[in-house]
Design a protein around this motif. Structure first.
Motif, PDB file in Angstrom:
ATOM      1  N   ILE A  83       0.842  -1.196  -0.215  1.00  0.00           N
ATOM      2  CA  ILE A  83      -0.025   0.090  -0.214  1.00  0.00           C
ATOM      3  C   ILE A  83       0.695   1.390  -0.177  1.00  0.00           C
ATOM      4  O   ILE A  83       0.575   2.155  -0.765  1.00  0.00           O
ATOM      5  N   LEU A  84       1.860   1.269   0.807  1.00  0.00           N
ATOM      6  CA  LEU A  84       2.801   2.408   0.821  1.00  0.00           C
ATOM      7  C   LEU A  84       3.495   2.522  -0.325  1.00  0.00           C
ATOM      8  O   LEU A  84       3.522   3.959  -0.925  1.00  0.00           O
ATOM      9  N   SER A  85       3.901   1.757  -1.363  1.00  0.00           N
ATOM     10  CA  SER A  85       4.441   1.490  -2.540  1.00  0.00           C
ATOM     11  C   SER A  85       3.409   2.253  -3.387  1.00  0.00           C
ATOM     12  O   SER A  85       3.874   3.097  -4.224  1.00  0.00           O
ATOM     13  N   VAL A 149       0.925  -7.840  -6.718  1.00  0.00           N
ATOM     14  CA  VAL A 149      -0.586  -7.890  -6.836  1.00  0.00           C
ATOM     15  C   VAL A 149      -1.172  -6.851  -5.847  1.00  0.00           C
ATOM     16  O   VAL A 149      -1.874  -6.008  -6.361  1.00  0.00           O
ATOM     17  N   ILE A 150      -0.723  -6.745  -4.867  1.00  0.00           N
ATOM     18  CA  ILE A 150      -1.014  -5.698  -3.708  1.00  0.00           C
ATOM     19  C   ILE A 150      -0.619  -4.376  -4.352  1.00  0.00           C
ATOM     20  O   ILE A 150      -1.549  -3.493  -4.343  1.00  0.00           O
ATOM     21  N   ILE A 151       0.452  -4.175  -4.802  1.00  0.00           N
ATOM     22  CA  ILE A 151       0.939  -2.720  -5.332  1.00  0.00           C
ATOM     23  C   ILE A 151       0.008  -2.267  -6.735  1.00  0.00           C
ATOM     24  O   ILE A 151      -0.570  -1.393  -6.611  1.00  0.00           O
ATOM     25  N   ARG A 152      -0.237  -3.471  -7.643  1.00  0.00           N
ATOM     26  CA  ARG A 152      -1.234  -3.085  -8.864  1.00  0.00           C
ATOM     27  C   ARG A 152      -2.446  -2.778  -8.330  1.00  0.00           C
ATOM     28  O   ARG A 152      -3.263  -1.670  -8.790  1.00  0.00           O
ATOM     29  N   ALA A 153      -3.056  -3.613  -7.394  1.00  0.00           N
ATOM     30  CA  ALA A 153      -4.523  -3.321  -7.146  1.00  0.00           C
ATOM     31  C   ALA A 153      -4.680  -2.189  -6.363  1.00  0.00           C
ATOM     32  O   ALA A 153      -5.542  -1.385  -6.620  1.00  0.00           O
ATOM     33  N   SER A 154      -3.634  -1.825  -5.526  1.00  0.00           N
ATOM     34  CA  SER A 154      -3.675  -0.628  -4.429  1.00  0.00           C
ATOM     35  C   SER A 154      -3.707   0.554  -5.394  1.00  0.00           C
ATOM     36  O   SER A 154      -4.390   1.748  -5.275  1.00  0.00           O
ATOM     37  N   LYS A 155      -2.605   0.701  -6.459  1.00  0.00           N
ATOM     38  CA  LYS A 155      -2.388   1.833  -7.379  1.00  0.00           C
ATOM     39  C   LYS A 155      -3.642   1.906  -8.250  1.00  0.00           C
ATOM     40  O   LYS A 155      -4.042   3.186  -8.313  1.00  0.00           O
ATOM     41  N   GLU A 156      -4.368   1.034  -8.642  1.00  0.00           N
ATOM     42  CA  GLU A 156      -5.535   1.250  -9.533  1.00  0.00           C
ATOM     43  C   GLU A 156      -6.565   1.763  -8.665  1.00  0.00           C
ATOM     44  O   GLU A 156      -7.419   2.562  -9.035  1.00  0.00           O
ATOM     45  N   MET A 193      -8.860  -3.745  -0.992  1.00  0.00           N
ATOM     46  CA  MET A 193      -9.167  -5.006  -0.423  1.00  0.00           C
ATOM     47  C   MET A 193      -9.379  -6.244  -1.452  1.00  0.00           C
ATOM     48  O   MET A 193      -9.207  -7.415  -0.978  1.00  0.00           O
ATOM     49  N   THR A 194      -9.818  -5.745  -2.432  1.00  0.00           N
ATOM     50  CA  THR A 194      -9.758  -6.706  -3.782  1.00  0.00           C
ATOM     51  C   THR A 194      -8.579  -7.613  -3.955  1.00  0.00           C
ATOM     52  O   THR A 194      -8.462  -8.665  -4.197  1.00  0.00           O
ATOM     53  N   ILE A 275     -14.630  -6.390   5.448  1.00  0.00           N
ATOM     54  CA  ILE A 275     -14.164  -4.925   5.668  1.00  0.00           C
ATOM     55  C   ILE A 275     -14.222  -4.123   4.509  1.00  0.00           C
ATOM     56  O   ILE A 275     -14.570  -3.082   4.527  1.00  0.00           O
ATOM     57  N   ARG A 276     -14.279  -4.832   3.252  1.00  0.00           N
ATOM     58  CA  ARG A 276     -14.444  -3.928   1.875  1.00  0.00           C
ATOM     59  C   ARG A 276     -15.892  -3.564   1.870  1.00  0.00           C
ATOM     60  O   ARG A 276     -15.909  -2.228   1.503  1.00  0.00           O
ATOM     61  N   ASN A 277     -16.902  -4.349   2.108  1.00  0.00           N
ATOM     62  CA  ASN A 277     -18.152  -3.853   2.139  1.00  0.00           C
ATOM     63  C   ASN A 277     -18.557  -2.890   3.164  1.00  0.00           C
ATOM     64  O   ASN A 277     -19.382  -1.960   2.905  1.00  0.00           O
ATOM     65  N   HIS A 278     -17.927  -2.794   4.262  1.00  0.00           N
ATOM     66  CA  HIS A 278     -17.975  -1.693   5.614  1.00  0.00           C
ATOM     67  C   HIS A 278     -17.474  -0.474   4.932  1.00  0.00           C
ATOM     68  O   HIS A 278     -18.228   0.496   5.047  1.00  0.00           O
ATOM     69  N   TYR A 279     -16.555  -0.380   4.129  1.00  0.00           N
ATOM     70  CA  TYR A 279     -16.141   0.761   3.663  1.00  0.00           C
ATOM     71  C   TYR A 279     -16.685   1.322   2.634  1.00  0.00           C
ATOM     72  O   TYR A 279     -16.819   2.585   2.242  1.00  0.00           O
ATOM     73  N   ARG A 280     -17.361   0.518   1.765  1.00  0.00           N
ATOM     74  CA  ARG A 280     -17.936   0.846   0.589  1.00  0.00           C
ATOM     75  C   ARG A 280     -19.475   1.490   1.153  1.00  0.00           C
ATOM     76  O   ARG A 280     -20.150   2.695   0.388  1.00  0.00           O
ATOM     77  N   LYS A 281     -19.966   1.070   2.286  1.00  0.00           N
ATOM     78  CA  LYS A 281     -21.369   1.472   2.798  1.00  0.00           C
ATOM     79  C   LYS A 281     -20.760   2.977   3.465  1.00  0.00           C
ATOM     80  O   LYS A 281     -21.448   4.029   3.353  1.00  0.00           O
ATOM     81  N   LYS A 282     -19.945   2.938   4.024  1.00  0.00           N
ATOM     82  CA  LYS A 282     -19.341   4.397   4.743  1.00  0.00           C
ATOM     83  C   LYS A 282     -19.100   5.400   3.401  1.00  0.00           C
ATOM     84  O   LYS A 282     -19.509   6.462   3.898  1.00  0.00           O
ATOM     85  N   LEU A 283     -18.427   4.812   2.234  1.00  0.00           N
ATOM     86  CA  LEU A 283     -18.421   5.977   1.219  1.00  0.00           C
ATOM     87  C   LEU A 283     -19.720   6.457   0.575  1.00  0.00           C
ATOM     88  O   LEU A 283     -19.770   7.332   0.069  1.00  0.00           O
ATOM     89  N   SER A 284     -20.656   5.558   0.589  1.00  0.00           N
ATOM     90  CA  SER A 284     -22.093   5.516  -0.075  1.00  0.00           C
ATOM     91  C   SER A 284     -22.897   6.649   0.729  1.00  0.00           C
ATOM     92  O   SER A 284     -23.786   6.875   0.329  1.00  0.00           O
ATOM     93  N   ARG A 285     -22.596   6.845   2.099  1.00  0.00           N
ATOM     94  CA  ARG A 285     -23.339   7.603   3.026  1.00  0.00           C
ATOM     95  C   ARG A 285     -23.443   9.177   2.653  1.00  0.00           C
ATOM     96  O   ARG A 285     -22.129   9.557   2.178  1.00  0.00           O
TER      97      ARG A 285
END
Length: 285
Positions: A83-85, A149-156, A193-194, A275-285
């Motif tokens: 994530i930091l990268s 994998v984590i770097i690419r997914a996080s960057k996207e 998280m994906t 965890i992913r769904n929790h943050y998605r709900k927070k963003l949609s509020r």
């Protein structure tokens, strides 16, 4: 002769539905086959006992502990670094040769065979640093394996955050790091998280890297530290299916081991999805 746009669209959607149905059917048949053949073996004893008689009897408890330890430690090492990268590449680095070289290195690492990572881990962590065949050596090797994998997914995921979020935060006088940590990163967590979900599945199922860095053929005891050798479910399954003279006798154990491994992967993925769904709900509020 070209199809009319409406017919071409219907054909494309029909093709996509067929492909999706084919994947679902294939995965369902595979899961049903494993469940039907492995369900009869599952019991408290199978999960909590040590393997006995060269793994032809007994349970898989040491392999379960080893697999969970590998997943936990390798993710703890790879996720923060990945994530930091990604934050550096997307938020702080400027286009140039250095960024291009880093991107190329990440792409090359993502396509490198896992056995090469195993040989690298053997040379660096087992031999050079002197960690020996251990959970630590295997976890560090697996962390390097999933890092691209984590770097690419996080960057996207960071790239999908609207630029307006950054501009509005900076306009309020908030520093760039605070903007990244408080505004951009929380908005990107569902996408991050994906990538973590995909990484968990790969860590749990890899055999070649752990074979070269610490996995034991038969070790009926629990590791007492990160410097201990260990058993792991994927290598245990590989040995049961390919070695010895009692392969047909151990076939139920093979399916039971595969079923337990799938359950662990689904459980870890389920936690990440929650965890992913929790943050998605927070963003949609």
């Amino acid at each position: 002769m070209f199809l009319r746009p409406d017919k071409a669209e219907k054909l494309a959607f029909a093709t996509l539905k067929i492909c999706m149905a084919s994947v679902i059917i294939f995965v369902s048949v595979l899961l049903i086959h494993i469940i039907v053949n492995g369900y009869s073996v599952l019991s408290i004893e199978f999960i909590t006992q040590m393997p006995m008689k060269r793994m032809t009897e007994g349970g898989i408890y040491p392999a379960i502990v080893g697999t969970v330890s590998l997943i936990g430690l390798s993710m703890a090492l790879a996720v923060p670094l990945g994530i930091l990268s990604a934050i550096y590449l997307n938020e702080y680095s400027s286009p140039g040769r250095a960024s291009w070289a880093i991107e190329m290195a990440i792409n090359n690492l993502a396509g490198t065979p896992s056995v090469v990572f195993g040989l690298f881990g053997l040379a660096l962590f087992v031999k050079y640093f002197g960690f020996g065949p251990s959970i630590l050596s295997a976890s560090l090797t697996l962390a390097l394996l999933i890092l691209p994998v984590i770097i690419r997914a996080s960057k996207e995921a960071l790239m999908t955050v609207p630029q307006e979020y950054r501009e509005a935060s900076l306009a309020l006088g908030i520093t760039k790091w605070q903007t990244t940590r408080k505004v951009i990163l929380p908005a990107a967590i569902p996408g991050i998280m994906t990538g973590i979900v995909l990484s968990i599945g790969r860590v749990a199922g890899e055999t070649a890297p752990i074979l070269l860095t610490g996995a034991a053929y038969f070790l009926p005891r629990i590791p007492d530290s990160v410097f201990s050798q260990f058993m792991a479910l994927p290598y245990h399954l590989f040995v049961l299916a390919t070695s010895g003279t009692s392969i047909s006798q151990t076939r139920p154990l093979q399916y039971g081991t595969a079923l337990v491994l799938l359950f662990i992967v689904f459980m870890m993925n389920g936690i990440a999805v929650v965890i992913r769904n929790h943050y998605r709900k927070k963003l949609s509020r």
